[in-house]
Motif scaffolding. Structure first.
Motif, PDB file in Angstrom:
ATOM      1  N   GLU A 181      36.744 -19.900 -59.090  1.00  0.00           N
ATOM      2  CA  GLU A 181      37.975 -20.476 -59.646  1.00  0.00           C
ATOM      3  C   GLU A 181      39.058 -20.605 -58.580  1.00  0.00           C
ATOM      4  O   GLU A 181      39.772 -21.607 -58.535  1.00  0.00           O
ATOM      5  CB  GLU A 181      38.476 -19.619 -60.811  1.00  0.00           C
ATOM      6  CG  GLU A 181      37.610 -19.733 -62.037  1.00  0.00           C
ATOM      7  CD  GLU A 181      38.008 -18.814 -63.164  1.00  0.00           C
ATOM      8  OE1 GLU A 181      37.574 -19.074 -64.301  1.00  0.00           O
ATOM      9  OE2 GLU A 181      38.751 -17.821 -62.938  1.00  0.00           O
ATOM     10  N   THR A 182      39.154 -19.616 -57.707  1.00  0.00           N
ATOM     11  CA  THR A 182      40.132 -19.666 -56.624  1.00  0.00           C
ATOM     12  C   THR A 182      39.836 -20.831 -55.687  1.00  0.00           C
ATOM     13  O   THR A 182      40.739 -21.568 -55.290  1.00  0.00           O
ATOM     14  CB  THR A 182      40.144 -18.329 -55.842  1.00  0.00           C
ATOM     15  OG1 THR A 182      40.511 -17.278 -56.749  1.00  0.00           O
ATOM     16  CG2 THR A 182      41.107 -18.374 -54.681  1.00  0.00           C
ATOM     17  N   ILE A 232      38.065 -23.643 -56.314  1.00  0.00           N
ATOM     18  CA  ILE A 232      38.188 -24.977 -56.919  1.00  0.00           C
ATOM     19  C   ILE A 232      39.569 -25.223 -57.523  1.00  0.00           C
ATOM     20  O   ILE A 232      39.881 -26.352 -57.897  1.00  0.00           O
ATOM     21  CB  ILE A 232      37.078 -25.242 -57.961  1.00  0.00           C
ATOM     22  CG1 ILE A 232      37.205 -24.316 -59.168  1.00  0.00           C
ATOM     23  CG2 ILE A 232      35.708 -25.155 -57.316  1.00  0.00           C
ATOM     24  CD1 ILE A 232      36.224 -24.646 -60.291  1.00  0.00           C
ATOM     25  N   GLY A 233      40.382 -24.182 -57.636  1.00  0.00           N
ATOM     26  CA  GLY A 233      41.751 -24.351 -58.099  1.00  0.00           C
ATOM     27  C   GLY A 233      41.919 -24.567 -59.595  1.00  0.00           C
ATOM     28  O   GLY A 233      42.918 -25.124 -60.034  1.00  0.00           O
ATOM     29  N   ARG A 234      40.956 -24.121 -60.367  1.00  0.00           N
ATOM     30  CA  ARG A 234      41.055 -24.228 -61.833  1.00  0.00           C
ATOM     31  C   ARG A 234      40.126 -23.214 -62.481  1.00  0.00           C
ATOM     32  O   ARG A 234      39.224 -22.684 -61.843  1.00  0.00           O
ATOM     33  CB  ARG A 234      40.712 -25.624 -62.320  1.00  0.00           C
ATOM     34  CG  ARG A 234      39.278 -26.044 -62.081  1.00  0.00           C
ATOM     35  CD  ARG A 234      38.943 -27.400 -62.702  1.00  0.00           C
ATOM     36  NE  ARG A 234      37.639 -27.848 -62.305  1.00  0.00           N
ATOM     37  CZ  ARG A 234      36.492 -27.473 -62.885  1.00  0.00           C
ATOM     38  NH1 ARG A 234      36.506 -26.645 -63.894  1.00  0.00           N
ATOM     39  NH2 ARG A 234      35.344 -27.945 -62.456  1.00  0.00           N
ATOM     40  N   GLU A 235      40.380 -22.945 -63.757  1.00  0.00           N
ATOM     41  CA  GLU A 235      39.512 -22.038 -64.489  1.00  0.00           C
ATOM     42  C   GLU A 235      38.202 -22.721 -64.829  1.00  0.00           C
ATOM     43  O   GLU A 235      38.173 -23.922 -65.095  1.00  0.00           O
ATOM     44  CB  GLU A 235      40.186 -21.588 -65.789  1.00  0.00           C
ATOM     45  CG  GLU A 235      41.293 -20.600 -65.576  1.00  0.00           C
ATOM     46  CD  GLU A 235      41.820 -20.036 -66.886  1.00  0.00           C
ATOM     47  OE1 GLU A 235      41.085 -20.039 -67.896  1.00  0.00           O
ATOM     48  OE2 GLU A 235      42.974 -19.602 -66.878  1.00  0.00           O
ATOM     49  N   LEU A 236      37.140 -21.942 -64.832  1.00  0.00           N
ATOM     50  CA  LEU A 236      35.843 -22.461 -65.240  1.00  0.00           C
ATOM     51  C   LEU A 236      35.781 -22.507 -66.758  1.00  0.00           C
ATOM     52  O   LEU A 236      36.302 -21.621 -67.434  1.00  0.00           O
ATOM     53  CB  LEU A 236      34.708 -21.564 -64.719  1.00  0.00           C
ATOM     54  CG  LEU A 236      34.531 -21.506 -63.211  1.00  0.00           C
ATOM     55  CD1 LEU A 236      33.480 -20.466 -62.855  1.00  0.00           C
ATOM     56  CD2 LEU A 236      34.152 -22.855 -62.656  1.00  0.00           C
ATOM     57  N   SER A 237      35.149 -23.519 -67.256  1.00  0.00           N
ATOM     58  CA  SER A 237      34.951 -23.643 -68.693  1.00  0.00           C
ATOM     59  C   SER A 237      33.456 -23.559 -68.954  1.00  0.00           C
ATOM     60  O   SER A 237      32.675 -24.323 -68.383  1.00  0.00           O
ATOM     61  CB  SER A 237      35.497 -24.999 -69.166  1.00  0.00           C
ATOM     62  OG  SER A 237      35.206 -25.194 -70.514  1.00  0.00           O
TER      63      SER A 237
END
Length: 80
Positions: free
Chosen positions: A47-48, A50-55
């Protein structure tokens, strides 16, 4: 983020815990010593990067048995 980058992050977590690197995708996570806390830390590291939360679907996590399953899971989650 590609499969090798994900594996590198997984191995960073393994090294941090004093465990051997993951080399065989067919090895079970249990045999490899890759535990749920390792999975969580890897997810946070991804997540860090890619800059977003994983779904992802929690039910699909229950099917994870091998290192390959973990890699496939994270590849799918990064694409989503």
């Amino acid at each position: 983020m590609n499969r090798n980058e994900i594996l590198d992050l997984m191995n960073t977590v393994m090294k941090k815990r004093g465990r051997s690197p993951l080399a065989d995708e067919n090895q079970s996570t249990r045999e490899a010593g890759f535990r749920s806390l390792d999975f969580s830390e890897t997810a946070l590291r991804i997540e860090t990067v890619i800059g977003r939360e994983l779904s992802f679907d929690a039910a699909s996590m229950r099917r994870i048995e091998t290192v390959k399953d973990v890699l496939d899971f994270f590849e799918d989650a990064v694409r989503s």
